[in-house]
Write a protein that holds these residues in place. Sequence first.
Motif, PDB file in Angstrom:
ATOM      1  N   GLU A 482       0.811  -1.213   0.000  1.00 40.16           N
ATOM      2  CA  GLU A 482       0.000   0.000   0.000  1.00 40.16           C
ATOM      3  C   GLU A 482       0.846   1.266   0.000  1.00 40.16           C
ATOM      4  O   GLU A 482       0.454   2.287  -0.571  1.00 40.16           O
ATOM      5  N   ALA A 483       2.005   1.199   0.615  1.00 36.91           N
ATOM      6  CA  ALA A 483       2.874   2.376   0.677  1.00 36.91           C
ATOM      7  C   ALA A 483       3.496   2.708  -0.675  1.00 36.91           C
ATOM      8  O   ALA A 483       4.001   3.815  -0.875  1.00 36.91           O
ATOM      9  N   LEU A 484       3.438   1.744  -1.612  1.00 34.62           N
ATOM     10  CA  LEU A 484       4.053   1.952  -2.927  1.00 34.62           C
ATOM     11  C   LEU A 484       3.035   2.002  -4.055  1.00 34.62           C
ATOM     12  O   LEU A 484       3.429   2.031  -5.230  1.00 34.62           O
ATOM     13  N   VAL A 485       1.749   2.020  -3.729  1.00 32.69           N
ATOM     14  CA  VAL A 485       0.713   1.972  -4.772  1.00 32.69           C
ATOM     15  C   VAL A 485       0.876   3.105  -5.778  1.00 32.69           C
ATOM     16  O   VAL A 485       0.824   2.891  -7.006  1.00 32.69           O
ATOM     17  N   LEU A 486       1.054   4.334  -5.292  1.00 28.22           N
ATOM     18  CA  LEU A 486       1.223   5.465  -6.207  1.00 28.22           C
ATOM     19  C   LEU A 486       2.405   5.238  -7.133  1.00 28.22           C
ATOM     20  O   LEU A 486       2.330   5.514  -8.342  1.00 28.22           O
ATOM     21  N   TYR A 487       3.494   4.716  -6.594  1.00 22.54           N
ATOM     22  CA  TYR A 487       4.713   4.530  -7.369  1.00 22.54           C
ATOM     23  C   TYR A 487       4.550   3.431  -8.412  1.00 22.54           C
ATOM     24  O   TYR A 487       4.920   3.603  -9.577  1.00 22.54           O
ATOM     25  N   THR A 488       4.019   2.289  -8.001  1.00 18.09           N
ATOM     26  CA  THR A 488       3.906   1.176  -8.935  1.00 18.09           C
ATOM     27  C   THR A 488       2.879   1.456 -10.028  1.00 18.09           C
ATOM     28  O   THR A 488       3.109   1.134 -11.201  1.00 18.09           O
ATOM     29  N   LYS A 489       1.755   2.090  -9.668  1.00 18.09           N
ATOM     30  CA  LYS A 489       0.740   2.393 -10.678  1.00 18.09           C
ATOM     31  C   LYS A 489       1.238   3.437 -11.669  1.00 18.09           C
ATOM     32  O   LYS A 489       1.061   3.293 -12.889  1.00 18.09           O
ATOM     33  N   SER A 490       1.851   4.491 -11.166  1.00 16.76           N
ATOM     34  CA  SER A 490       2.358   5.543 -12.045  1.00 16.76           C
ATOM     35  C   SER A 490       3.484   5.023 -12.931  1.00 16.76           C
ATOM     36  O   SER A 490       3.551   5.334 -14.128  1.00 16.76           O
ATOM     37  N   LEU A 491       4.362   4.239 -12.335  1.00 17.57           N
ATOM     38  CA  LEU A 491       5.476   3.688 -13.090  1.00 17.57           C
ATOM     39  C   LEU A 491       4.985   2.735 -14.175  1.00 17.57           C
ATOM     40  O   LEU A 491       5.498   2.740 -15.300  1.00 17.57           O
ATOM     41  N   LYS A 492       3.989   1.928 -13.860  1.00 12.25           N
ATOM     42  CA  LYS A 492       3.456   0.983 -14.852  1.00 12.25           C
ATOM     43  C   LYS A 492       2.821   1.742 -16.019  1.00 12.25           C
ATOM     44  O   LYS A 492       2.981   1.332 -17.182  1.00 12.25           O
ATOM     45  N   LYS A 493       2.141   2.848 -15.734  1.00  9.37           N
ATOM     46  CA  LYS A 493       1.574   3.659 -16.829  1.00  9.37           C
ATOM     47  C   LYS A 493       2.671   4.202 -17.718  1.00  9.37           C
ATOM     48  O   LYS A 493       2.575   4.180 -18.952  1.00  9.37           O
ATOM     49  N   GLY A 494       3.724   4.712 -17.098  1.00  7.13           N
ATOM     50  CA  GLY A 494       4.849   5.228 -17.876  1.00  7.13           C
ATOM     51  C   GLY A 494       5.509   4.135 -18.693  1.00  7.13           C
ATOM     52  O   GLY A 494       5.867   4.342 -19.862  1.00  7.13           O
ATOM     53  N   LEU A 495       5.690   2.961 -18.091  1.00  7.66           N
ATOM     54  CA  LEU A 495       6.280   1.832 -18.805  1.00  7.66           C
ATOM     55  C   LEU A 495       5.403   1.423 -19.979  1.00  7.66           C
ATOM     56  O   LEU A 495       5.915   1.109 -21.067  1.00  7.66           O
ATOM     57  N   ASN A 496       4.094   1.431 -19.798  1.00  5.98           N
ATOM     58  CA  ASN A 496       3.189   1.099 -20.908  1.00  5.98           C
ATOM     59  C   ASN A 496       3.360   2.082 -22.066  1.00  5.98           C
ATOM     60  O   ASN A 496       3.351   1.688 -23.239  1.00  5.98           O
ATOM     61  N   ASP A 497       3.492   3.368 -21.751  1.00  3.25           N
ATOM     62  CA  ASP A 497       3.716   4.375 -22.797  1.00  3.25           C
ATOM     63  C   ASP A 497       5.034   4.122 -23.514  1.00  3.25           C
ATOM     64  O   ASP A 497       5.124   4.257 -24.746  1.00  3.25           O
ATOM     65  N   LEU A 498       6.055   3.768 -22.762  1.00  2.93           N
ATOM     66  CA  LEU A 498       7.364   3.508 -23.352  1.00  2.93           C
ATOM     67  C   LEU A 498       7.323   2.267 -24.243  1.00  2.93           C
ATOM     68  O   LEU A 498       7.860   2.267 -25.359  1.00  2.93           O
ATOM     69  N   GLN A 499       6.686   1.210 -23.776  1.00  2.00           N
ATOM     70  CA  GLN A 499       6.600  -0.008 -24.580  1.00  2.00           C
ATOM     71  C   GLN A 499       5.775   0.220 -25.845  1.00  2.00           C
ATOM     72  O   GLN A 499       6.124  -0.265 -26.928  1.00  2.00           O
ATOM     73  N   GLU A 569       3.271  12.350  -9.454  1.00  2.00           N
ATOM     74  CA  GLU A 569       2.029  13.058  -9.762  1.00  2.00           C
ATOM     75  C   GLU A 569       2.187  14.089 -10.869  1.00  2.00           C
ATOM     76  O   GLU A 569       1.278  14.268 -11.689  1.00  2.00           O
ATOM     77  N   ARG A 570       3.337  14.767 -10.903  1.00  2.00           N
ATOM     78  CA  ARG A 570       3.457  15.936 -11.759  1.00  2.00           C
ATOM     79  C   ARG A 570       4.432  15.803 -12.918  1.00  2.00           C
ATOM     80  O   ARG A 570       4.282  16.503 -13.922  1.00  2.00           O
ATOM     81  N   LEU A 571       5.429  14.946 -12.801  1.00  2.00           N
ATOM     82  CA  LEU A 571       6.454  14.858 -13.846  1.00  2.00           C
ATOM     83  C   LEU A 571       6.340  13.589 -14.687  1.00  2.00           C
ATOM     84  O   LEU A 571       6.421  13.642 -15.910  1.00  2.00           O
ATOM     85  N   LEU A 572       6.152  12.451 -14.051  1.00  2.00           N
ATOM     86  CA  LEU A 572       6.080  11.199 -14.800  1.00  2.00           C
ATOM     87  C   LEU A 572       4.931  11.155 -15.805  1.00  2.00           C
ATOM     88  O   LEU A 572       5.078  10.558 -16.886  1.00  2.00           O
ATOM     89  N   PRO A 573       3.760  11.770 -15.546  1.00  2.00           N
ATOM     90  CA  PRO A 573       2.674  11.733 -16.540  1.00  2.00           C
ATOM     91  C   PRO A 573       3.029  12.345 -17.892  1.00  2.00           C
ATOM     92  O   PRO A 573       2.284  12.169 -18.864  1.00  2.00           O
TER      93      PRO A 573
END
Length: 597
Positions: A482-499, A569-573
């Motif tokens: 739970e402490a990493l939900v923001l990180y893993t969800k945001s990172l996965k979105k970024g990874l999807n864009d990269l792939q 929240e502000r840079l990775l998107p």
Amino acid sequence: MPVYKAPVNDTLFVLNDVLGLDRYHNLPGFEDATPDMIEAIIGEAAKVAEEQLFPINLSGDQEGCKRSDDGTVSVPSGFKEAYDAYCQGGWIGLAVPSEFGGQGLPYTLHAAVGEYMSSSNMALMMYPGLTQGAIAAILVHGSDEQKATYLPKMVEGTWSGTMNLTEPHCGTDLGLLRTKAVPQADGSYKLSGQKIFISAGEHSMTDNIIHLVLARIEGAPEGTKGISLFIVPKFMVGEDGSLGERNTVTCGALEHKMGIHGNATCVMNYDDATGYLIGAENKGLSAMFVMMNEARLGVGLQGLSISEAAYQSAVVYARERIQGRSLSGAKEPDKKADPIIVHPDIRRTLMTIRAFNEAGRAFLLWTALQSDIAHRSTDEADRQTADDLLGLMTPILKGVLTDKGFDNAVMAQQVFGGHGYIEEHGMSQYVRDARIAMIYEGANGIQALDLVGRKLGMHGGRAVMALFKEIGDFCEENREDEALVLYTKSLKKGLNDLQASTMWFMQNAMAKPDNAGAGSTDYMHLFGLVVLGYMWAKMAKSANAALANGAGDAAYYNNKLLTGKFFMERLLPETALRKTRIEAGADTMMDMAAEAF
């Protein structure tokens, strides 16, 4: 006046908590890099940077270098003394094998120290930086005799080094170079030609300067296949190591530059200068690439370094400068105005720079660790994986850290308002110095093309697929935390864009290469955002673990998590924006006739 304090705690957090450097004690050189030893070295480096290098940064910029009529070049006041102190501390040879006078410690530690030195005085640190690159090339490609002749003096800093690639008519396209080398009966060569933009090309801080020069041997093939690499000393070296007569290599002029005024950027003339082949004939480009790759990591480090130094001064100014009232009510009612750090837009600026700096530091040290593994591990699979990753990351690290480093220097300058435009505050120097890092050692547009055109497809895409898997696995393994939900969800979105963008290139760039060229810079930055996001996710995991264990400074770890949250929240998107640009293709930008511009 600018300020600088080395971010020691942050460096130690990355080295010890995030990278776990103590897990690599099986690698040569790492056995001595205990946490206590690392802390001692990092602390001493901070003192050198803060007390000896930083105080002469602004004055060095104002004074600059001067060339006399006889071709000699003087450096700014205090540079020689600071350089000598740096050398006497053994910093040049920190990661060089002990057999040549170095300390044999990890390159990762060298990179950590290098950030402080470059933040404190980028122009001065280019002198030993070029030497370290030349040392790397001679270590890999030099003969035993060449290593014995040149390396000990270069490691101790009494001799310095340069790299000579660029000519007036060619920069990136080295196949066009004209400098020629004529074989001599004694096995040496006579080199003739002109090189430009040669950093640290001439100065009096060292007894000798060892130039590494690309040239074409008479009769060699045209293009890059006919390029060889030569050692050309400023003073000839006798068999006993003593210095002889001056070689016929001279500084014809100093370049008048936008920044890095304290570094002697020279036009170098070679008039039948005596040189010695290093490595194989007509294989000079591969030999020079050892130095260029090291230099590219060093230039990426410069982008981070200037960003950190500019940020620190901007924070101090934002705390002290009073202007206007907070939108939510006066924060210091006893004063006529509040400090500008209360304003959301100032905080947006400072948080943007800080979030980049902390992730960029982790990115740099993580990449440096891959270099150590690739060159020191006895496990072939580990070496291959690390070498693949190092090759993939080099253009991203150089391009992204220097592009954003310049952007951040400009943003930090903006915090000062009109005072940022005045030289005495030092922010102008950071902007001017940061600008060159986007250009030299391969302009960033070239880095982006290298990434898309060469690195993605190398070994059948082995490196990029392995990295995508590593990041994807991290997200999956920590999905329930739970402490990493923001990180893993945001990172996965970024990874999807990269792939998705990578797949788009595969489908649309083979038949139409301009699509790759049109999207390459956006792709490089998209990739960089994902890697920086991955660094933030790893740092957040380490910070949460420390908080759970009650270890260390809780305020430090909580602020780390806040900064990481801001990035997510502000840079990775921004990855979505980059993906949209990539998928727009090349048609619009390529359809306009050249004469219509």
